[in-house]
Design a protein around this motif. Sequence first.
Motif, short mmCIF file in Angstrom:
data_model
loop_
_atom_site.label_atom_id
_atom_site.label_comp_id
_atom_site.label_asym_id
_atom_site.label_seq_id
_atom_site.Cartn_x
_atom_site.Cartn_y
_atom_site.Cartn_z
N ARG A 132 80.34 15.39 51.08
CA ARG A 132 79.11 15.35 50.29
C ARG A 132 78.22 16.52 50.70
O ARG A 132 77.00 16.44 50.63
N MET A 133 78.86 17.58 51.15
CA MET A 133 78.09 18.71 51.65
C MET A 133 77.75 19.71 50.55
O MET A 133 78.63 20.17 49.84
N VAL A 134 76.48 19.97 50.41
CA VAL A 134 76.03 21.03 49.50
C VAL A 134 75.67 22.24 50.35
O VAL A 134 74.81 22.16 51.22
N LEU A 135 76.36 23.32 50.09
CA LEU A 135 76.18 24.49 50.94
C LEU A 135 75.38 25.57 50.23
O LEU A 135 75.54 25.81 49.04
N MET A 136 74.53 26.19 51.00
CA MET A 136 73.69 27.26 50.44
C MET A 136 73.58 28.34 51.51
O MET A 136 73.28 28.02 52.66
N PRO A 137 73.84 29.57 51.16
CA PRO A 137 73.66 30.62 52.15
C PRO A 137 72.19 30.69 52.55
O PRO A 137 71.31 30.53 51.71
N VAL A 178 78.19 24.43 45.93
CA VAL A 178 77.67 25.64 46.54
C VAL A 178 76.59 26.22 45.65
O VAL A 178 76.80 26.40 44.45
N LEU A 179 75.44 26.49 46.25
CA LEU A 179 74.33 27.11 45.51
C LEU A 179 74.14 28.51 46.04
O LEU A 179 73.84 28.69 47.22
N VAL A 180 74.29 29.48 45.18
CA VAL A 180 74.25 30.87 45.62
C VAL A 180 73.08 31.62 45.04
O VAL A 180 73.08 31.94 43.86
N PRO A 181 72.06 31.90 45.84
CA PRO A 181 70.95 32.71 45.34
C PRO A 181 71.36 34.18 45.28
O PRO A 181 72.29 34.59 45.97
N GLY A 182 70.64 34.95 44.50
CA GLY A 182 70.91 36.38 44.41
C GLY A 182 72.14 36.66 43.59
O GLY A 182 72.53 35.88 42.73
N SER A 183 72.75 37.78 43.86
CA SER A 183 73.86 38.19 43.01
C SER A 183 75.09 38.49 43.85
O SER A 183 75.84 39.41 43.58
N GLY A 184 75.28 37.68 44.89
CA GLY A 184 76.37 37.98 45.83
C GLY A 184 77.72 37.43 45.41
O GLY A 184 78.73 37.73 46.04
N LEU A 185 77.74 36.65 44.36
CA LEU A 185 79.00 35.98 44.02
C LEU A 185 79.69 36.64 42.84
O LEU A 185 79.12 36.80 41.78
#
Lengths: 344, 344
Positions: B79-84, B137-144
């Motif tokens: 149930r892990m939501v990961l965010m850099p 996974v929540l990815v801010p910015g444009s790294g993905l």
Amino acid sequence: MVQIPKQSAPSSPAQRPVPTSADVARLAGVSRATVSYVLNNTSAVRISEPTRRRVHEAAKELGYVPHAAARSLRAGHSRMVLMPAPTVPVGPLYSQFFNELQWALSRLDYTVVQYGGVGLHGDEAARAWAELRPVAVLVPGSGLGPEGLAVLKRAGARAVVTLGPERVEGAHALLMDHDRVGHSAGAHLLARGRRRIGVVMPGESGLEIFSRPRLDGVRRALRGSEASVTELPLAYAEEDAARLAARWRTLGLDGVFAYNDEYAMLLMRALQDEGVGIPDETAVIGADDLMLGRLLRPRLSTVHIELPSGRDLAELVDRAVRRPGAAPETHEVLGARVVHRDSS
Amino acid sequence: MVQIPKQSAPSSPAQRPVPTSADVARLAGVSRATVSYVLNNTSAVRISEPTRRRVHEAAKELGYVPHAAARSLRAGHSRMVLMPAPTVPVGPLYSQFFNELQWALSRLDYTVVQYGGVGLHGDEAARAWAELRPVAVLVPGSGLGPEGLAVLKRAGARAVVTLGPERVEGAHALLMDHDRVGHSAGAHLLARGRRRIGVVMPGESGLEIFSRPRLDGVRRALRGSEASVTELPLAYAEEDAARLAARWRTLGLDGVFAYNDEYAMLLMRALQDEGVGIPDETAVIGADDLMLGRLLRPRLSTVHIELPSGRDLAELVDRAVRRPGAAPETHEVLGARVVHRDSS
DNA sequence: TTGAAAGCGCTACCAA
DNA sequence: TTGGTAGCGCTTTCAA
């Protein structure tokens, strides 16, 4: 707030199962053991070059990514360093410190993870952290008690470091006593000839951990002098500052330590709007040495705060992990020095 | 920096092994299955009250904490939501958004974790995240990129959400196009009769993701008018601002969008020191609607930015996790509106 | 040089 | 109502 509307759509076919090392082995025509040897570059065993290539190719083709949980379950330990995520907006000082720490720990092959724990408190939080079986836990503030520490240790944490005002018996401590900040400010105001000194106490909750010791520090600096201290509750809002400024002259203060630069800016503006002369009538000093202080007129005097270097903390963590039985280290790490400018 | 000296100490006796559910079972005189049933309140099975008590007591006595990795290994999902973790100091806006998000996700029984990824880039970072097998996974910015997304999906991530300027095919997107911020500022300056407009471009690296679209937004707002745009590189330092201010009149600008309120404050101070009249000679507008803007004189006009509510994002995540096959949602979530004060 | 297999801690199915 | 047990994905010892 911008709304995100609900939205529905047909579901697509079930996704393929996540590839495992067994899949890689099958595709490469080798055993799972061999896959493990190849992908981990195990030096104790020689694998032929063609086999290595086949394994790597199979892994790439399947997009194989090892399963960290399975690995650390098997290994009996992880390389995860856990830190609760700050819940209050954090300034550039702390950001830089954290980045440095994180970078240094990465270099030592640790994985740094911030655990978002809004709503968890005390031992409950410690239990949540313990479930992840981190090899080390870094706890800012004063949220960790002896029971929480015990939970973490029982869960196998080989290093627990508190970053805050007080140590916990049995844990490493980076003592950051904000008393020093207040003391510097108080001593400075005293030296500037001020005797009736106000201390801003932010109304925002969560800041007491800092504001209380800073106040105590001012008191300590003034002990033995004839100077007096007045607490000044202040919410971070223009109206509240205006209210305080309106009754300023009745307070008869000739100096004020404004908690930090941001509150100082808020208060200074209100005082200036009220016609209170700074620094003649009232001297003002902030803390944190933010850029904005230099941009104010008069330029804001401030207490420059030095945090420990992230690299040093990373080394402390690594040391503690490697020698888990070693006696806990305690270090005073908060430096405070006055930067005298024009507001005091 | 405050130094943390190296320090050595004798090591203490080996620590006890971490208690497992088997230990609890042994102590309570029941099977591991029963322990699991009791501690998880499994509703499909009835356990007698005395047994429950014995298990709970045994667990408490041993200080048992379940092993999250083992659990999710067995369960096949976490149930892990990961965010850099953000690597640049982040303002109160984002902090509040994140807290809200974190809180809302906790309520939905997710664990939010920020992954400290200084030094990891692109697909490499995606692989590191994938090893933790997060459910989202929540990815801010444009790294993905597309490849990174594929890695995450293959690793079982049931929801990938980007928070940034552009969408990635196959991922959910909360589009936050800072073009809008610049557009608001540009349109405002134009409406105020300004025609030679400067746009501050921060020298600090990592800010291009925001500054570039903001600049484009200004350009877009001015298209079709006779107004011109001048880029103004500016480092966040007094001297650099002074340098810029010194040649201000040769630039002949009558309006400037200062990237954000902090840069605006820096620039305004330098301009005022140079004797440039604000807003008469040059109008200034910032962005972010920080408190400090209200404290400046003249009061700073600014672009108020609205982020999506953390609750909404949490719901999007939950929806996506529950229906992993559903079509990716895309939402424009960045609101921008001018707060007109005295500097423009 | 490679493979078979045990076992890390946990949950859930099936049997008793 | 409770227990036995298989198996999640991985590493590592021991054999071949």
